[in-house]
Design an enzyme around this catalytic site. Structure first.
Site: not given
Ligand code: GLN
Length: 189
Positions: A79, A169, A171
Site C-alpha cells: 500500500c 494488505h 498482513e
Molecule cells: N492512502 C495512503 C497513502 O497515500 C496509503 C494507504 C495505506 O497504506 N493503507 O499513502
C-alpha cells in the site's frame, strides 16, 4: 532468514506477526542504527506514504534503504510502501525511492470505496485482499515487471526483480500466501 520491518508508522506489527508465523526472524527498523545490510529482506508497510517519506528522511534512513534496494536487496512494499517504491505517482509530485517501474495512483478507489475486501488471484492462488485507501497500478513501465494480481482491471500486485509490491494488505488476513511468496523470492524458490 532475517527480515527488517520498517516500523516508523502504519501497519508494521501485523507484518511482524505474519513473518514470525512463517519462522522468519524479525527486526524492527525504527532508526538509523537499526538498519543493517545483513537483512535478507525488508518490508515497507502500509500507512501514509507522505508521513513515511518524511520520517525516513528526517531519521537519515532514506538513503540507506534506497541504496539497499538499488543494490538488489529484497524489498516488499504494501500500500503506502508500494507508493514509496513506485517510479511514478500520477496524482502526487513527491518523489521517493522510484525503484519499481510502475505508475501508481494514490487513493485510487475514491472516498466511498476507501476500504473494502475481495477475493482475487495472487500468483495463481485465490486469497482475500484487504484494501484501505489503496493505490492501484495504472501502468507497468518495464516488461520485466511481472503482474501477480489484478482487481477490476487494475493491477494490484507486481514483482520486479528483487522487489515485491501489493496495493492491498496481506498482513491483515491470516492467509500467509504473499509473505511466503516474499520469503520464497529471497530463498530463490
Ligand atoms: N492512502 C495512503 C497513502 O497515500 C496509503 C494507504 C495505506 O497504506 N493503507 O499513502
Amino acid at each position: 532468514m532475517k527480515i527488517g520491518v520498517l516500523a516508523l508508522q502504519g501497519a508494521f506489527a501485523e507484518h511482524e506477526k505474519a513473518l514470525t508465523a512463517l519462522d522468519a526472524e524479525v527486526k524492527e527498523i525504527r532508526q538509523l542504527r537499526d538498519f543493517d545490510d545483513s537483512f535478507d529482506g525488508i518490508i515497507i508497510p502500509g500507512g501514509e506514504s507522505t508521513v513515511m517519506g518524511k520520517l525516513l528522511r528526517e531519521l537519515g534512513l532514506f538513503e540507506p534503504v534506497s541504496e539497499y534496494i538499488k543494490k538488489g536487496g529484497y524489498c516488499f512494499g504494501t500500500c503506502a510502501g508500494l507508493i514509496l517504491l513506485a517510479q511514478e505517482v500520477s496524482n502526487d509530485d513527491r518523489k521517493n525511492f522510484c525503484t519499481l517501474p510502475v505508475r501508481v495512483k494514490r487513493n485510487a478507489y475514491g472516498r466511498q470505496l476507501g476500504s473494502f475486501s475481495c477475493k482475487e488471484d495472487f500468483a495463481g492462488k485465490e486469497i482475500t485482499q484487504v484494501f484501505i485507501r489503496a493505490p492501484y497500478i495504472e501502468k507497468v513501465l518495464d516488461d520485466e515487471c511481472e503482474v501477480l494480481s489484478q482487481h477490476e482491471g487494475f493491477i494490484t500486485a507486481v514483482r520486479y526483480k528483487n522487489q515485491l509490491a501489493a496495493a492491498f494488505h496481506p498482513e491483515l488476513t491470516e492467509d500467509r500466501t504473499v509473505h511466503q511468496y516474499f520469503l520464497d523470492m529471497i530463498s530463490g524458490k
